[in-house]
Every structure is written in structure tokens, then in C-alpha cells.
Design a protein around this motif. Structure first.
Motif, PDB file in Angstrom:
ATOM      1  N   LEU A  41      34.067  15.629  76.829  1.00 45.16           N
ATOM      2  CA  LEU A  41      32.944  16.349  77.436  1.00 45.16           C
ATOM      3  C   LEU A  41      31.635  16.051  76.693  1.00 45.16           C
ATOM      4  O   LEU A  41      30.571  15.929  77.317  1.00 45.16           O
ATOM      5  CB  LEU A  41      33.226  17.856  77.465  1.00 45.16           C
ATOM      6  N   GLU A  81      25.863  30.082  76.123  1.00 44.01           N
ATOM      7  CA  GLU A  81      25.454  29.868  74.740  1.00 44.01           C
ATOM      8  C   GLU A  81      26.629  29.324  73.926  1.00 44.01           C
ATOM      9  O   GLU A  81      27.778  29.738  74.134  1.00 44.01           O
ATOM     10  CB  GLU A  81      25.025  31.198  74.109  1.00 44.01           C
ATOM     11  N   ALA A  82      26.332  28.447  72.972  1.00 49.41           N
ATOM     12  CA  ALA A  82      27.377  27.921  72.103  1.00 49.41           C
ATOM     13  C   ALA A  82      26.788  27.507  70.765  1.00 49.41           C
ATOM     14  O   ALA A  82      25.578  27.418  70.614  1.00 49.41           O
ATOM     15  CB  ALA A  82      28.074  26.731  72.759  1.00 49.41           C
ATOM     16  N   THR A  83      27.671  27.253  69.824  1.00 55.83           N
ATOM     17  CA  THR A  83      27.289  26.927  68.457  1.00 55.83           C
ATOM     18  C   THR A  83      27.922  25.603  68.055  1.00 55.83           C
ATOM     19  O   THR A  83      29.101  25.378  68.360  1.00 55.83           O
ATOM     20  CB  THR A  83      27.853  27.999  67.494  1.00 55.83           C
ATOM     21  N   GLY A  84      27.161  24.763  67.400  1.00 57.76           N
ATOM     22  CA  GLY A  84      27.746  23.590  66.777  1.00 57.76           C
ATOM     23  C   GLY A  84      28.161  22.496  67.733  1.00 57.76           C
ATOM     24  O   GLY A  84      28.943  21.620  67.359  1.00 57.76           O
ATOM     25  N   LEU A  85      27.642  22.513  68.963  1.00 57.29           N
ATOM     26  CA  LEU A  85      27.952  21.436  69.898  1.00 57.29           C
ATOM     27  C   LEU A  85      26.826  20.404  69.878  1.00 57.29           C
ATOM     28  O   LEU A  85      25.728  20.676  69.400  1.00 57.29           O
ATOM     29  CB  LEU A  85      28.118  22.004  71.310  1.00 57.29           C
ATOM     30  N   LEU A 145      31.304  20.493  84.703  1.00 58.63           N
ATOM     31  CA  LEU A 145      30.163  20.259  83.819  1.00 58.63           C
ATOM     32  C   LEU A 145      29.165  19.263  84.396  1.00 58.63           C
ATOM     33  O   LEU A 145      27.953  19.451  84.273  1.00 58.63           O
ATOM     34  CB  LEU A 145      30.692  19.738  82.473  1.00 58.63           C
ATOM     35  N   LEU A 157      25.586  23.121  79.137  1.00 62.25           N
ATOM     36  CA  LEU A 157      26.118  24.479  79.244  1.00 62.25           C
ATOM     37  C   LEU A 157      24.997  25.476  79.538  1.00 62.25           C
ATOM     38  O   LEU A 157      25.185  26.448  80.255  1.00 62.25           O
ATOM     39  CB  LEU A 157      26.845  24.880  77.959  1.00 62.25           C
ATOM     40  N   HIS A 166      37.228  18.114  74.217  1.00 64.22           N
ATOM     41  CA  HIS A 166      35.887  18.339  73.665  1.00 64.22           C
ATOM     42  C   HIS A 166      35.164  17.005  73.454  1.00 64.22           C
ATOM     43  O   HIS A 166      33.988  16.850  73.805  1.00 64.22           O
ATOM     44  CB  HIS A 166      35.997  19.108  72.343  1.00 64.22           C
ATOM     45  N   LEU A 198      25.574  18.327  75.137  1.00 68.82           N
ATOM     46  CA  LEU A 198      26.595  19.227  75.678  1.00 68.82           C
ATOM     47  C   LEU A 198      26.054  20.654  75.736  1.00 68.82           C
ATOM     48  O   LEU A 198      26.221  21.370  76.736  1.00 68.82           O
ATOM     49  CB  LEU A 198      27.858  19.153  74.811  1.00 68.82           C
TER      50      LEU A 198
END
Lengths: 244, 244, 244, 244, 244, 244
Positions: free
Chosen positions: D58, D229-233, D87, D241, D55, D237
Motif C-alpha cells: 500500500l 489519521e495515522a502515525t508513522g506512515l 485506497l 488516508l 503495508h 500513504l
């Protein structure tokens, strides 16, 4: 040289067909003897039957220990091959093993062709012989053994179609299963790749091993058993396990 | 839940030891039954004995078909495992299979430790289970089963030394062979990696399979036999082959 | 026994569905706890998301270290499984790992069935578990997860067709992917081979590992970390790396 | 051409050493940039640390997306290589991957030499790269990284002894691990087989990929993420995505 | 830097096309020399021709030993690659080897696409390079080389269709065979995965190996021959075998 | 039946020794002819020599095409075996191939024993034959061929020691290399496992293939060449490539 053609099914007709095929393949000085187990499955077609037939076959072989120069296992599953090889004082050759090894000498890849739903067991058998890397495919025509016996011309047409397809990937095709015995001679003229019959190959490899005169391993997992105790086995089989 | 612990050797003492180990591992509601074959090798230690014992074991299992919820094969060679799995209407688990699969859940690689000259058969067994890639090594201490029974402390010292060596490459060690039964409990406190006992693992996996309530395959090579004819088999075994 | 069902996606609904499935599978004395990561991908569907979710999952697990008896990874990619197994003081089981191992106990070959374009990652996952030799195929229906949720009956028809096709080569089928949760119960009555659900299998294997009471490896690559320094990690995760 | 040398450890000194090695290997027109993650393990040496560092790496790479022509992963575990390749919009090369592929061009088999207890992770890494068949051995000297830094001459003597031993089976030796950086230049004059340094090989392969001007896959598991979709990145980054 | 582009066919036109492709790929300071064998097959397309061409190629290379910095084998069968690598004092790179290795750096799996009936030889070649695990498929369009030259647009349409199909399983496609030279540039704009040309990749890898300045193995099977006696070979080849 | 024993080295003495061994193994009706190439390496011991000898051997075989019933390659590297098999209208058997396949019929695993530094080429050869899974080990005594000829008793002692060691893992040992010709007869009485001589096995397998009367593949990569053009080859070899 005396070669025992040992069936693992209890169907005499299969033994007789295999003995006839073996005699056609045998060299002049080779005497072929047939034998059928005293108990066990009529025709092996499942895992459980194959496991049961192993005992029947080993009991049968034990009767002939010391009286023959080599054994050909006349059962396309190569039933109990490693156990027979350990148990018997003479060379033992399986018919599918023999056809696969002979096929390797003719090209790069071979295929195995059978009928019905027997693909997975032959794939496992080829893998157990360590030949998965040489095997392009195991295929089956949709007819069962019964159907192939009832309608041989229909079966031949299906086999030929499969052989044409397999010859795109394979340089030789092993015909596996008692119901396909003799099909190699019928179909070879119409095939572009060699077709191998297990009994013929096994007889020639048995003759070779006898001619080479190699000793049996005296150490390791294929050395003859010695001092092994058992209950309820035939006297001949018990005696072989006991050794001495 | 009734779990049959089925020996494939005809030595009652091994059955009893395995039943005791199974009871230690069983959950409260699990009833453990032991059974010993009516014929066959006293103690399986060669390929020929293993092949013969397959028939004996399947005959034994057939007596219990429909009367138990699962079977544990109490023989470290996982004798006739695939045939038993096909034949029986309930789940069947092999003890070495069980220990190897459980070991996979604890780390990356496992090792198998046995005694005498049994390395090759266990290597082949692990490969047949498709686990060769997870197995760092199969090793054996030089003592035979007899010597291990006569001098358990000597055997323990040899085992411990082997475990230390194996733990350089393996994250878990499967103890294989009836003579090593119970050694996991004795040696675990002195080992840096988990030691696995086949019977305990097999009982827990059998309980899992019963709990999951999955059906038996109805197609393919593990579907129950149906309509298969045979000669000279026990009535129970013949009935299972016949099906219906 | 307390078993943590840890999601690696940040979608609560998936956690809840997995917790429900886990509770259906759990033994009477097993308490199921669910947990969802504080950060990371909503739904893991690419390599990059899987790599990112590893950190999120390990952070989540660290919060529960010492407070649960076992962990089930409720993510069909078995995200960070080996890292979690090293990090945590208790057994950790992946859901796809669990279903594949259970499938091995039911026959010779299993297949994995998923949806969308996820074939390659599951092929790699099966290979990483060392089970490629037992896996007949990884297949996918053409519907995406979204489509399967919108039209469950359409998806079921596609799944059933795929299961029929796979059962020609496989003795069991693992259903992989959160969108297929519960499909095993719906489809099993119409399938000829057992269908495996990862959560149920993982819960049973976690219960088994707890019952066996095996220690964690103290040497090798799965031993707990000790004395490892890091920056910017959660206190719980940093503490686990530091050990002591 | 701008090549990012991205460390996955948070130790700046390692980044600096790798940047220096990269500059020695770079072609005249190649500009080398170094970067160190904002969080994560000081020095990756266990599975858990490697998973966490993915993590961090990336996140670091995402800051440079679109600003560099290629990425070299300056971490001998090739941490998150496949995720980074998916990525990033530019080529990504791992240092151990690079050295192993280069070694394949010099002979038949290569060996990997490292220190401490890191044999298993490198064996797994070589296997994941699909190169197990070309790898004669992964070996380690008994010194740890710390000991090698404290006593470089002692470490060199141990390495040389290992290289002599490995050269009986291997045509080239890959030196793996940050603590061995630069050792290839010191030891090459006394070795009979080529010694490969990962950073140098990775820089040359990165230059090759840029020169070939090949597009990134637009389909399959290495296509750039889109709509994820993502949270807290980190914003960078999360943006990668999301794609677009 | 002088790089020899050595054909193994005796068709000058192929040499010229490969030299042109090599010059397009070469870095500014790289001088490309072409060479064609004095004897042997016009166009290698069978096993026997490939075996014969090995001698012709080695004779050709021997003329250039010491006069070039690296060799690129301009024959898609990588004819005599290991022998050339042993014989020559400089790096030798095969064109299919090069494309396969480069493809590995772009994704997880690559495919090889050729024409006519050449699938099996390329499968064997990929396996000999140890890359079977990275190769999703070897496929061929049905057109022969002659047909592709007569109808390039027809061949391109067939290639594109095959590439679309292969991109479902592969992240990159290697175009193999002299008749496909230059097709990568024509087809790349319409493909979703990178297309690799062997000559371009081989030139870049040859440049890399020269830049790295690694010595040739002085021990093992790739060390230069020394003191080997032969009859009837070209003086240059005999001299290289004699060494000194 | 006429069997050509074709050397690939240009040393007449090796041809003569192989012809003598072949005559000892041949059946009464088998006529053995020897032949030595007109050019090429005195004794093949490196990759480059093996590649050159392929052309020499195929030229030699072409002189005998149509005049012999089978060919035995009297060179332990099975030089150009697949090319010879494709080129010749009759069966072709390699001596190491033959010994390995025969060894497979005697037990589970075989080993290959040679001398000097030839381990890697034989490992590759066994793998190319698809038999790596059956081969427990390839080992070499430290004596070179020259030393073995100068001090046969010393070599025998070293061989015997190696055979004892190998028989712990292997059920049969293949003796490979011209310098070991005849050693099987000398050492067999003191060995516990069968020792295999390549020439004897190859003669028997050649006799088998002739007796089976199987056709050559007419399709695929082992079909006879047809219409192939070449420059500077012997008239006989050019004619075979041209076919007709």
C-alpha cells in the motif's frame, strides 16, 4: 397396505385429527392406523420436549414393528425421523419432510408457514432435510395455536395475508403445525399457489415407498440396529435394538 | 464451582473415565461430579440409541438442576445438547462441540478422528454446530472401540498414521469417542499438530461460561420451558418443563 | 500467566480501556499487559487502515514473543489474527472471534451489533471465522463512535432497541467495536438475551488455551515461520520470520 | 494508458519477470510500469509475510496514486487486494483473481495449480473471491519454487502430469505462483485445457476497466478513505488516508 | 477482430440496440456483427420461452461458426450460454455474466437491478454463475418493460431510488434487461456506485479472450461435440454436432 | 389417470424401454402413454444437445397439453424440467429428480451412479435440484453406454463394484442414464443399499401429485405463460405460450 400414523405428542385429539386427514388422502387399498405415545409431552413446542418425545415415539413405533407396511410421523417437527428410519423394518415418512419434498415438485421455491414463535425450529428442520436452498422463507402468523383454535376465522385471515406475501417469493406454501391441519382445504380456493398439508403428502409418499418395494439399507447409519444393549427400555424397543 | 459431568450412556466405566479426565483439566476451585443415566443404551453407537439416550440424559440432568453451576455432556455425540441447553438453568457444554471450538482457536482447519464406522454422524454433528467450513475432514481408523480397548498399541499406531495424514490438511485434530479418551496425552508427543480431548476442552469452556456470569436467554428457543405439560416423566423432569 | 492485550490502533485510550476490561475478566493468577503499536492508524475504520495496521500489530507482538503466555487482540476487526497466530509462539485470540465462539455456546444463533457503517466488514469477519451459519444478523445503530461517546445515553437507547429487535432471531448478541466497550454491563439488566463483550471472552479463552497446554502446529500454514528473509522490518519481527 | 505492475515481494527479479509478462500481454497503447516495495518479505510464502507485505504494497501504491490509470498486483496471493482497491483512485486487479475470473469464461470449473505446500492459502483466496463453487480443485506439485527454478524440465513434467489429472474435473487450469510464470506458454501445447497466467489476465482486465470508464464507488467500504489519521506512515500513504 | 452480437429474442429492434451499444464499447479494431434468430419468442420473459430460445440461438450461432472471433450473447438471461460455449469454436460471453464478473472487480458485493417480476430468474442465473456469494441483492422496480419504454423518466426515477437503496449493501449495480439498455449512461452521474451495462462488459471480455489466444478445452463437458447424430436440425447446427 | 412418458431423445427404442418400465411401476388405474420428439438429438450426451432437445421436448409436450393428467420426463438429464413445469397445465416430474427425492426418504445421503464421462452434468443437475447437501457422490463406471449394451455382464460387474464403494458413504444409489434402465432389478439382490430407478420413482410421484389434486401456481415463475408471442413454433406450442 397398513400405514401407521404415529403421533409424538400424547394428545389423543391430535392423533385423531391426523388419522382423519390420512384417511382422506389414502388410496382405496390403504388401511390407516393411529397411535399415541404412552408418555411424553402433551404438545411438543420446545427443544426439550422434542428430545423427550423421541424416546416416547420410538417406544411406540417398536410396538408396531413388523405389523405395518409403513409409518407416517404425525408430528410437524418430524421428531426422531432419522432414528425411526433406522429402527423400523419398514419405510418411515415425516409429515413436514413430505410436504417440503412434494412442494419441490411443483415449482422452484417453497415457503413454510406456521404460527406463534416456531420459525427457528422449522428453519433448522428444513436445513436438516437438506432443502434450505429450495426454501424461500419460513414465516409465522402472530397467533398462537390456542388463539387459532379459539378464533379460526381470524387465524384464516392472518394465514391468507401471509400466503399472499409469501407467494411473491415462493411457488408453494407448506402449512406446518397441528393447529393448521385442514387449513389447506379451507384456504386453497383463495390462494394463488398450492398449499401443502403434511399428513396428505406423507401418506402418498409412504404408499409410493411401499409400492416401489425397495429394501432397507443393510449397511451404514440407517441399517437396522443389531446387538445393541440397553437398560430400562420397553421390551419391544429393547428387542429392536438387539435385532436378530 | 460445581461442574456435572453427565454421561448419556449407561456404562459406569465411561462416566468414571470422563470424571477422571475432567478432574485433570479442572481449575483448583472446580468440583467435578459424575452422573450416569438410570436407563438407556449401554454405549450409544447408532441414531436410534442416540435419540433414546436424549430422554435418559435430560432426566438425569433434571435431577441436578439448581445444584450445579455448569454441565459437561460426557458423550462424544453431544447428545441432546440443544435440549439440555434449553432445559437447564446453567451453562451446558458438549465435549465434541468444545473440542471443535477450541481447535478453531489454534489454526485454520481442524479434523475429527474417530474409530469404526462413525464418520457420518460426526460429519452431521460438526455441520449442526455450524463448523463444516472449518473442518478439513472427519476420518476413522478401521479398528472398532472393542478392538482399540483390546489392542491399545495397535490402535495407537493406526491413530498416529491417521494423524500424520490429516495434518496435511488440518492444523489440529479432535479425538472423538469414549474409546479414545486419554489418547491425546499418549500421542501428542509424536504428533505435529495439537490433539484435542473433548472432556478437557468442555471443562475449560464450562469454567469460562460460569466465570463470565452471563444470563440464560429469556426469549427464543433456548429460554427455559414454562407451563409445558407431560405424562409419565420423572418428577424432576416434569417440574423443569412446567417451570415456575 | 501473562496475557498481552495488544491494540492494533495507535490510540492509547483504547488500549487502556481494553486493559481495564481484561483485568475485570481475568482469573486471579492472570497478569494483564497492554501494548499499543508504534505506528499506524489512529482508529481502524476502513479496509486500507486494517491492512496497514496488520504490520504495526505484528511488529508490536514480535517485541513480546517469548515474554507472554498468550495474546488477546484488542481490536474488534481481529486484525491480522491468522498471521499473528502463525507468527507467535503462544496462543493468540481475537476479541470478536472470542465473543462469537462464546455466543455459540449459549444458544443456536448469535447476532453482532455495532455502530456506524461497519456492517459489511463484520459480516466478512464472521464468515472468515466460518460462523456465518450461526450468525442471525449483523446490525448497526445509526450513531457513529464519536456520537456514541458524546451521547452515551442516546446510544444506549438505540442499542437497546436494536437488541430487542435482534433477540427475535438471535439467542445472544455480540457487542463489537471499541466504542461499545463496557456497554454489555450497562445494558445486560435490560436485555432478554446474553450480551457478549469481546475482551472478556478473549481473556477467558486465552486462559483456557494456556491451561490446556497444547503445542503450536509444527506443520501447515500456522507453523512458525522459519528461514524467511525480509528487508526494513523491526529486528524483533525479522527475527521471528527468520526463526531458529 | 499507464498500468502499474506492483510487486508485493521485495525481490526485483520477480518484478522484472512480471513486467515482461505484462508487456507481452498489453495492448499497443498500454504502457507498463513496474514497482517493488521498499521493505517487507523477500518472497511471500506464509500468512505473516503476506500480512506484513500488505503495508509495504500500500505504501508503494500510494506513491503512484494519480499517476497511473490502473494497477495490477503482481503477487499470486492477491495481497491486500481489497485494501488497495479502496485506497487507490484507479482500478486495481489481482493476478490470481484475474486468472480465476477469466477461467470462468472458458468452461464450468477451473482448477488452480501451484507448487510446494501452498494449497490452503489458495483455497482460502479462491473462497474469498467468492469462486469456491467454480473451483474444482487446488493442487500442488511436490517441488518447491527453488527446485522448480533449479530443474525446470522436472517441474514441467510434474506440472503436466498434474494438469492431465486436473483436466478430468476442470475445464481450465490457473497456474499460480511467481515460479510458474511463463509456464503456460511452455505447457499449453501439451495440455487439453486452457492454462491461465495471472499477469496476462490481469493486464487485460485492467485495460477493460479503464476502457469502461466506470467511476469508483463513492459510498460503502470501497469508497476512498477520507479524514483518516495515522502515525508513522509514508507521507504519500498518510495523504491518501487523509483524502481531500 | 469480428465479434458476433447474437440476440436470442426474435425482435430486431433489440438486436439493433445491442449492436449500437456494442459498437460504442468496442476497441478500434473490433468489428461488431448483429444477428437475430429465425424463430422463437419475440421477447423472452418466462422459463418456457428461455428454453425454446436456446435452440433458436444455437441454430443462429451455428451459421456463424468459424466466421467470427467471438460471440456476445445479447440476452440478459445468458440463454444457452454453456451450450453455446461448448458448441462454438470461439469464445462466447453472456451479457449478464460479463457485467457480474466486471462488477466483482470493482468492490466486494454487487447488486442486480431489473424490472417487472424477473427477480427469481436473475437470482438463479447469478447462482448458476457461482456468484451468489458476491451478490448482495437482486431487485426490481415495479414498472414493466413496456411501462419503462412508455415513460422513461418515470422509470429512471424508480431506478435511481432503487440504486440509492442498493448502494447501502452493494459496491456496484448491474442493470439487467433489454429495456434498461443505455440507462447506465443516463443514471451514472447521479449514482454513487458504478452501474454496469452487460453489452459493454461482454464486448470487452470477448476482446480480452480473443487477445489472450487461449485454446478451447479439448476434454470435458465444454469440448466441441463430435459424432453426435440428430434429426430435423438446421444443416449448420447438425454439422457442428457432427464435428470433424 | 393418463401419464405421458415423454422422451427428449429422438430414439424410439429408449421411449419404448421407458414406457415398459413405467408400466411395471404404474398403479392399476394408471394408463401410460409414450411419446418421442419429432426432431432433435438421437441421444443427448452433451450440453448443446440438451439445450436443443429442450425445444423438441416442449413441442412434444404441447401436443399433449390438456390430454394427460401428468407428465414423466423420460430423460435422465431432466431436460427442460422447469420450463415444462411452467408450460404444462398438469404436474411434470423428471426421472432423476424423482429418484433423488425418493432416495432422500430412505436414508441420509444418496449417490448417483452413471457411466462414461457424465459426472459433471449430474453433479450440476443435483445441485440445481437443491440436493447437493444430500448427495454423497456422483460416480461413473468407465464403460460407455455402447459398451454397456454390448457387454451387459461386464457393465454389471463394474456397477456392482461401484455400488459397494458408494455404499460406504451413501444409504441409497440412484442409477442414472437410459443405458442403466432395468439394472436396478438385476443388481438389487447383490447390493446392500436400495437402488433407485428414475422412471419407477417418477411414475409414483406423478401419481401422488395427481392424487393430491393441488392447483398449479397462478403467480410467480411457474404460472402458465399468457400472451407470449413467438415466431416459427409449432401451433400447439405457440398456443400454450399465448395462453387464454
Amino acid at each position: 397396505m397398513r400405514v401407521l400414523v404415529a403421533n409424538a405428542n400424547t394428545t389423543e385429539a391430535i392423533t385423531e385429527a391426523c388419522v382423519a386427514a390420512a384417511r382422506r388422502a389414502a388410496a382405496p387399498g390403504t388401511e390407516i392406523l393411529g397411535a399415541t405415545p404412552a408418555f411424553g409431552p402433551r404438545v411438543i413446542s420446545t427443544r426439550a420436549e422434542n428430545a423427550i418425545a423421541a424416546h416416547a415415539l420410538l417406544s411406540l413405533l417398536a410396538e408396531h414393528a413388523g405389523k405395518v407396511d409403513a409409518v407416517v410421523l404425525a408430528v410437524s417437527h418430524d421428531t426422531a425421523l432419522d432414528a425411526a428410519r433406522q429402527l423400523m423394518p419398514c419405510p418411515v415418512v415425516g409429515m413436514t419432510e413430505a410436504a417440503c419434498f412434494a412442494a419441490c415438485l411443483l415449482g422452484g421455491k417453497f415457503a413454510v408457514l406456521t404460527l406463534g414463535t416456531a420459525v427457528a425450529p422449522y428453519e433448522e428442520l428444513v436445513a436438516r432435510h437438506g432443502l434450505a436452498g429450495r426454501c424461500a422463507a419460513v414465516a409465522a402468523i402472530s397467533a398462537t395455536a390456542q388463539e387459532a383454535i379459539r378464533d379460526p376465522e381470524g387465524a384464516q385471515a392472518m394465514l391468507l395475508e401471509a400466503i399472499v406475501e409469501l407467494s411473491r417469493r415462493a411457488d408453494a406454501v407448506v402449512l406446518a403445525g397441528a393447529a393448521l391441519a385442514g387449513m389447506d382445504r379451507v384456504l386453497q380456493p383463495r390462494a394463488t399457489v398450492p398449499l401443502l398439508d403434511g399428513i396428505a403428502c406423507a401418506v402418498k409418499l409412504a404408499e409410493m415407498l411401499v409400492a416401489l418395494g425397495l429394501p432397507k439399507p443393510a449397511t451404514g447409519g440407517y441399517a437396522a440396529p443389531s446387538g445393541r444393549e440397553a437398560t430400562g427400555l420397553s421390551p419391544a424397543l429393547a428387542a429392536l435394538l438387539k435385532g436378530g
